[in-house]
Design an enzyme around this catalytic site. Structure first.
Site, short mmCIF file in Angstrom:
data_model
loop_
_atom_site.label_atom_id
_atom_site.label_comp_id
_atom_site.label_asym_id
_atom_site.label_seq_id
_atom_site.Cartn_x
_atom_site.Cartn_y
_atom_site.Cartn_z
N GLN A 1 0.85 -1.19 0.00
CA GLN A 1 0.00 0.00 0.00
C GLN A 1 0.88 1.24 0.00
OE1 GLN A 1 -3.10 0.08 2.96
NE2 GLN A 1 -3.75 2.11 2.34
N PHE A 2 1.10 1.79 -1.19
CA PHE A 2 2.00 2.94 -1.32
C PHE A 2 1.49 4.15 -0.55
CE2 PHE A 2 -0.95 3.94 -4.71
CZ PHE A 2 -0.98 5.34 -4.73
N THR A 3 0.19 4.25 -0.30
CA THR A 3 -0.34 5.43 0.38
C THR A 3 0.12 5.54 1.83
OG1 THR A 3 -2.41 4.29 0.94
CG2 THR A 3 -2.38 5.55 -1.13
#
Length: 151
Positions: A78-80
């Site tokens: 999850q890059f966020t």
């Protein structure tokens, strides 16, 4: 590297209306990777995650690890998690690694986890739009950042 651990009674990941991972009791782990991350971050986080005592013992005290309760895991990229919200209202993802760096690190994180616990873990699909469902048990949610080891 930053991870969010959620103790779950069940969790699943669906991509294009197909369940790609599903577990009962265990942990759903979201992983955010930045370019400064390395194998030391992976080793430290996997050890910390797998030994985290967030499951109840016979006295209803959180004193057992996911390994102690033979729980399962789903690990989702999850890059966020690397979002910066310092300026304005639109998050900046400049710290998040691009796929050429993030994919190998994500795969190493999964492999290290599997090697340590001796079984497969569920995953999401890197870069896909995923529907992640979970029943957070407790609720228990822990955030660990490998760049803040002294906390």
């Amino acid at each position: 590297m930053r991870i969010v651990i959620q103790k779950v009674s069940k969790a699943s990941v669906t991509v294009e209306n197909k369940i790609v991972s599903s577990i009962g009791k265990g942990m759903l782990v979201l992983v955010g990777i930045e370019d400064a991350d390395n194998d030391e971050d992976i080793d430290w986080l996997v050890k910390k995650m797998l030994n985290l005592r967030i499951f109840d013992d016979e006295n209803s005290v959180m004193n057992l690890s996911v390994q102690d309760v033979e729980g399962d895991l789903i690990i989702v990229s999850q890059f966020t998690l690397q979002a910066s919200t310092k300026k304005g209202n639109r998050p900046s993802y400049i710290r998040a690694s691009k796929p050429d760096v993030a994919v190998p690190m994500y795969e190493k994180f999964i492999q290290k986890t599997e090697d340590t616990i001796g079984k497969k873990v569920g995953t999401g699909i890197f870069g896909a739009m995923m529907d992640v469902e979970l029943v957070n048990d407790g609720p228990v949610t822990i955030i660990i950042d490998s760049k803040q080891k002294d906390f």
